[in-house]
Write a protein that holds these residues in place. Structure first.
Motif, short mmCIF file in Angstrom:
data_model
loop_
_atom_site.label_atom_id
_atom_site.label_comp_id
_atom_site.label_asym_id
_atom_site.label_seq_id
_atom_site.Cartn_x
_atom_site.Cartn_y
_atom_site.Cartn_z
N ILE A 319 86.26 44.05 34.52
CA ILE A 319 85.58 43.02 35.32
C ILE A 319 86.29 42.84 36.66
CG2 ILE A 319 84.92 40.59 35.42
CD1 ILE A 319 84.74 40.67 32.33
N CYS A 320 87.62 42.85 36.63
CA CYS A 320 88.39 42.74 37.88
C CYS A 320 88.05 43.89 38.82
CB CYS A 320 89.88 42.72 37.59
SG CYS A 320 90.47 41.19 36.83
N GLY A 321 87.87 45.09 38.24
CA GLY A 321 87.48 46.25 39.04
C GLY A 321 86.10 46.06 39.65
N ASP A 322 85.18 45.50 38.88
CA ASP A 322 83.84 45.23 39.40
C ASP A 322 83.90 44.22 40.55
OD1 ASP A 322 82.71 46.89 37.51
OD2 ASP A 322 82.24 45.28 36.11
N LEU A 323 84.79 43.25 40.42
CA LEU A 323 84.91 42.23 41.47
C LEU A 323 85.47 42.82 42.76
CD1 LEU A 323 86.21 39.15 39.43
CD2 LEU A 323 83.94 39.49 40.40
N GLN A 324 86.36 43.77 42.61
CA GLN A 324 86.92 44.42 43.81
C GLN A 324 85.85 45.18 44.57
OE1 GLN A 324 90.03 44.14 45.13
NE2 GLN A 324 90.34 42.59 43.53
N ASN A 325 84.86 45.68 43.83
CA ASN A 325 83.78 46.45 44.46
C ASN A 325 82.58 45.59 44.87
OD1 ASN A 325 85.20 48.89 44.02
ND2 ASN A 325 84.42 49.00 41.91
N LEU A 326 82.70 44.28 44.63
CA LEU A 326 81.58 43.39 44.92
C LEU A 326 81.30 43.32 46.42
CD1 LEU A 326 79.58 41.39 43.58
CD2 LEU A 326 81.25 39.57 44.03
N LYS A 327 80.07 43.56 46.77
CA LYS A 327 79.67 43.50 48.18
C LYS A 327 79.23 42.09 48.53
CE LYS A 327 78.11 48.33 48.21
NZ LYS A 327 76.95 49.23 48.41
N ASN A 328 79.56 41.67 49.72
CA ASN A 328 79.23 40.32 50.15
C ASN A 328 77.95 40.25 50.98
OD1 ASN A 328 81.49 39.07 48.95
ND2 ASN A 328 82.79 39.79 50.62
N SER A 333 79.79 34.71 46.92
CA SER A 333 81.25 34.80 46.95
C SER A 333 81.81 35.32 45.63
CB SER A 333 81.84 33.42 47.24
OG SER A 333 83.23 33.42 47.07
N LYS A 334 82.72 36.27 45.73
CA LYS A 334 83.36 36.76 44.50
C LYS A 334 84.32 35.73 43.93
CE LYS A 334 87.29 39.47 46.28
NZ LYS A 334 87.88 40.83 46.29
#
Length: 349
Positions: A319-328, A333-334
């Motif tokens: 999940i942390c990895g997914d958050l790092q790749n989250l586009k804004n 907001s992540k």
């Protein structure tokens, strides 16, 4: 900030109860008015309040991320919206305790276990469900987002009933666990529909709609992340039910005795040898301390605590990895998901 939100939740409940209470001029419904107050007082609140917290925190972080200053009225409406979800949650818990034949909830006897309640608790729960909708109409009926908020609540609660059915079908009417249904795939589906949608997806999506964020891609992105967090949450819940301290959790674990399709037994059936499987199948779903102990002994033989800790960490890191790749690009907001994830990870109750 978090403590402030949770403290204000209690005063929000008082405001809601005052607003939804039947007028004293309606003499024919005075006993209903008294009953509502009693149901509300015993069942609403008293928990962690995470669903309300997620609504308010999501709304605040969306405003911050998009450079919009919130007003007092904005926050009050977000608190009302969050409180309405908690009222709906109280309805779900009343029903869940009856179906599971539970004894305690949050360190106290379940509502249906009260001497003057019994199965009347079913109607009490329905009263709370309808007052949740009533609350939304009274406080948010004037908002443009009101129709989509109502539609979303109905959709998520419909999903929850699907998950509840699948959960109960694992040991229908206590006729014995359906071990053929105790698969990872089915367990993931139960978690998705029974827990993840209404505990995680619902609060965040409601806050997004209240804020005015209608982007389908933003809602889809949020849902994908929140379903993963929801799985982590339920996996923890199942582990805590089996290995947690009732003094800390506020309830006596009963998944083994109830024959539930839950994380420990699903993983145990994957890991055990034939002898362990025979013993597990022979003792699982029997409401006797000795049988429960035998199941837990197999769990200990399989080092299920270590398996759990490794899987918990793996899911958290994914999940942390997914958050790092989250586009804004969708203005979401992540920080929202980081906050929710940290509330869930390594929890003890």
């Amino acid at each position: 900030m978090e403590n402030k939100v949770l403290e204000s939740l209690e005063s929000t409940f008082v405001i809601i109860l005052d607003k939804i209470s039947i007028d004293t001029s309606n003499k024919g419904l005075l006993d209903v008015r008294d009953r509502l107050k009693k149901i509300f007082s015993y069942n609403v609140g008293h928990g962690k309040g995470i669903r309300a917290l997620f609504v308010v925190k999501t709304f605040i972080l969306l405003a911050k991320h998009n450079g919009i200053e919130t007003t007092k009225e904005d926050i009050e409406l977000a608190q009302i919206l969050g409180a309405s979800v908690e009222i709906m949650h109280a309805f779900a818990l009343i029903c869940d305790d009856i179906m599971d034949e539970s004894s305690t909830r949050r360190g106290r006897p379940c509502w249906y276990k009260q001497d003057d309640v019994g199965l009347q608790a079913l109607n009490d729960g329905i009263i709370l469900m309808n007052e949740s909708f009533h609350t939304l109409k009274l406080f948010l009926g004037h908002k443009k987002s009101y129709p989509i908020i109502m539609e979303t609540v109905h959709e998520m609660m419909r999903y929850t009933t699907y998950g509840q059915h699948m959960d109960m079908a694992s040991n229908s009417n206590n006729t014995g666990p359906r071990f053929d249904l105790f698969t990872k795939s089915r367990y993931e589906t139960i978690v998705k529909y029974k827990t993840s949608y209404y505990t995680f997806v619902l609060p965040v999506r409601l806050a997004m709609y209240l804020f005015g964020m209608k982007s389908k891609s933003a809602h889809r992105q949020a849902e994908e992340l929140l379903l993963k967090i929801g799985y982590l949450f339920q996996m923890q819940d199942d582990f805590i039910d089996c290995f947690g301290d009732p003094i800390v959790t506020g309830k006596q674990g009963s998944d083994i005795a109830d024959g539930k399709c839950c994380w420990p037994v699903v993983r145990a059936l994957e890991l055990c040898d034939e002898s362990q499987r025979r013993h597990l199948v022979a003792n699982y779903g029997i409401k006797c301390e000795q049988n429960v102990y035998k199941c837990k002994e197999i769990y200990r033989q399989l080092n299920l605590k270590d398996v759990y800790l490794k899987e918990e960490l793996t899911i958290y890191e994914e999940i942390c990895g997914d958050l790092q790749n989250l586009k804004n690009g969708n203005k979401i907001s992540k920080e929202i998901f980081e906050f929710i994830l940290e509330k869930v990870y390594k929890r003890k109750y």
